[in-house]
Design a protein around this motif. Sequence first.
Motif, PDB file in Angstrom:
ATOM      1  N   ARG A 132       2.122   2.050  -3.278  1.00 20.42           N
ATOM      2  CA  ARG A 132       1.022   2.237  -4.224  1.00 20.42           C
ATOM      3  C   ARG A 132       0.906   1.086  -5.227  1.00 20.42           C
ATOM      4  O   ARG A 132       0.495   1.280  -6.374  1.00 20.42           O
ATOM      5  CB  ARG A 132       1.164   3.574  -4.960  1.00 20.42           C
ATOM      6  CG  ARG A 132       1.039   4.783  -4.044  1.00 20.42           C
ATOM      7  CD  ARG A 132       1.219   6.087  -4.794  1.00 20.42           C
ATOM      8  NE  ARG A 132       0.960   7.233  -3.935  1.00 20.42           N
ATOM      9  CZ  ARG A 132       1.847   7.777  -3.098  1.00 20.42           C
ATOM     10  NH1 ARG A 132       3.057   7.247  -3.008  1.00 20.42           N
ATOM     11  NH2 ARG A 132       1.529   8.816  -2.369  1.00 20.42           N
ATOM     12  N   ARG A 133       1.277  -0.108  -4.779  1.00 20.35           N
ATOM     13  CA  ARG A 133       1.131  -1.279  -5.641  1.00 20.35           C
ATOM     14  C   ARG A 133      -0.240  -1.930  -5.472  1.00 20.35           C
ATOM     15  O   ARG A 133      -0.614  -2.800  -6.266  1.00 20.35           O
ATOM     16  CB  ARG A 133       2.251  -2.276  -5.344  1.00 20.35           C
ATOM     17  CG  ARG A 133       3.613  -1.766  -5.794  1.00 20.35           C
ATOM     18  CD  ARG A 133       4.756  -2.643  -5.349  1.00 20.35           C
ATOM     19  NE  ARG A 133       4.579  -4.029  -5.784  1.00 20.35           N
ATOM     20  CZ  ARG A 133       5.347  -5.026  -5.355  1.00 20.35           C
ATOM     21  NH1 ARG A 133       6.312  -4.792  -4.474  1.00 20.35           N
ATOM     22  NH2 ARG A 133       5.149  -6.252  -5.792  1.00 20.35           N
ATOM     23  N   TYR A 155       0.835  -1.206   0.000  1.00 24.39           N
ATOM     24  CA  TYR A 155       0.000   0.000   0.000  1.00 24.39           C
ATOM     25  C   TYR A 155       0.868   1.254   0.000  1.00 24.39           C
ATOM     26  O   TYR A 155       0.603   2.204  -0.744  1.00 24.39           O
ATOM     27  CB  TYR A 155      -0.918  -0.009   1.217  1.00 24.39           C
ATOM     28  CG  TYR A 155      -1.813   1.198   1.303  1.00 24.39           C
ATOM     29  CD1 TYR A 155      -2.937   1.317   0.482  1.00 24.39           C
ATOM     30  CD2 TYR A 155      -1.521   2.239   2.181  1.00 24.39           C
ATOM     31  CE1 TYR A 155      -3.749   2.443   0.550  1.00 24.39           C
ATOM     32  CE2 TYR A 155      -2.327   3.366   2.254  1.00 24.39           C
ATOM     33  CZ  TYR A 155      -3.439   3.459   1.432  1.00 24.39           C
ATOM     34  OH  TYR A 155      -4.238   4.572   1.488  1.00 24.39           O
ATOM     35  N   ARG A 156       1.909   1.256   0.801  1.00 27.17           N
ATOM     36  CA  ARG A 156       2.811   2.407   0.906  1.00 27.17           C
ATOM     37  C   ARG A 156       3.478   2.706  -0.429  1.00 27.17           C
ATOM     38  O   ARG A 156       3.706   3.869  -0.779  1.00 27.17           O
ATOM     39  CB  ARG A 156       3.856   2.098   1.984  1.00 27.17           C
ATOM     40  CG  ARG A 156       4.757   3.232   2.385  1.00 27.17           C
ATOM     41  CD  ARG A 156       5.519   2.891   3.676  1.00 27.17           C
ATOM     42  NE  ARG A 156       6.176   1.602   3.573  1.00 27.17           N
ATOM     43  CZ  ARG A 156       7.406   1.427   3.126  1.00 27.17           C
ATOM     44  NH1 ARG A 156       8.100   2.465   2.712  1.00 27.17           N
ATOM     45  NH2 ARG A 156       7.953   0.228   3.088  1.00 27.17           N
ATOM     46  N   ALA A 201      -4.449  -0.757  -4.035  1.00 29.76           N
ATOM     47  CA  ALA A 201      -5.297   0.385  -3.676  1.00 29.76           C
ATOM     48  C   ALA A 201      -5.951   0.222  -2.316  1.00 29.76           C
ATOM     49  O   ALA A 201      -6.332   1.219  -1.690  1.00 29.76           O
ATOM     50  CB  ALA A 201      -6.379   0.581  -4.742  1.00 29.76           C
ATOM     51  N   ASP A 211      -9.571   3.015   2.205  1.00 33.45           N
ATOM     52  CA  ASP A 211      -8.485   2.238   1.622  1.00 33.45           C
ATOM     53  C   ASP A 211      -8.098   1.060   2.516  1.00 33.45           C
ATOM     54  O   ASP A 211      -7.472   0.106   2.049  1.00 33.45           O
ATOM     55  CB  ASP A 211      -7.248   3.116   1.399  1.00 33.45           C
ATOM     56  CG  ASP A 211      -7.442   4.109   0.264  1.00 33.45           C
ATOM     57  OD1 ASP A 211      -8.464   4.003  -0.446  1.00 33.45           O
ATOM     58  OD2 ASP A 211      -6.581   4.993   0.084  1.00 33.45           O
TER      59      ASP A 211
END
Length: 224
Positions: free
Chosen positions: A63-64, A60-61, A66, A120
């Motif tokens: 951005r791989r 997540y960090r 959502a 998210d």
Amino acid sequence: MELHRPDKFETERALPPIKALNPTQADYLDALRNSPQVVVLGPAGTGKTWIAATYAADLYRKRRIAKIILTRPNVPCGRSLGFFPGSLEEKFAPWAAPIVDAIKDRIGAAAYEIALKKGDIEMVPFEVMRGRSWKNAFVLLDEAQNTTPAEIKTFLTRIGEDCSVVVNGDVSQCDLAEASGLRAVLQLVRAQGLPVPVIEFTLDDIVRSGLCAMWVRAFEEARL
């Protein structure tokens, strides 16, 4: 030309990679990197939930993915969910606390709260699983031994495109009076040769503490 200097927030995001503490954890991390679905088994204290939560936070960090979806069957080993006040999600929160703590440690408390408000990061009780579907997400099913075959079928058929899925549990700690969905999944994977890695931790893989290992082993040997 002036060189770009990372600000303190970029520096804070440059976290060290997750480090395996034993060969089974190394196999687990390798499976997470190379397979969209992983089944992980074993006793408490082996890091199976922490690694999944931390790995999800890193995805997540970077951005791989959502979204991060956290779920577990509402079968308590002690007090029932009904004794806790609040909404179903608020009742669910105490069970998700160890996973939430691992994610916060990786992305920061403020970023976690923002992600939660944006949707998210979701904690989804099994009661509201039917009708849901996900894509581009990391989905963690914890305590999977306490699902029924019908429930775990519902869960696995919710998964859409570009998802990573971890089914996590300890078949020796099933609190159900009926068949375990986790056992059913293991039987299907093995009988049909499904391309889903199964990582099995043992008592020798416990890393939480020496006391944790001592008590898990004592209860195991006493068959309690």
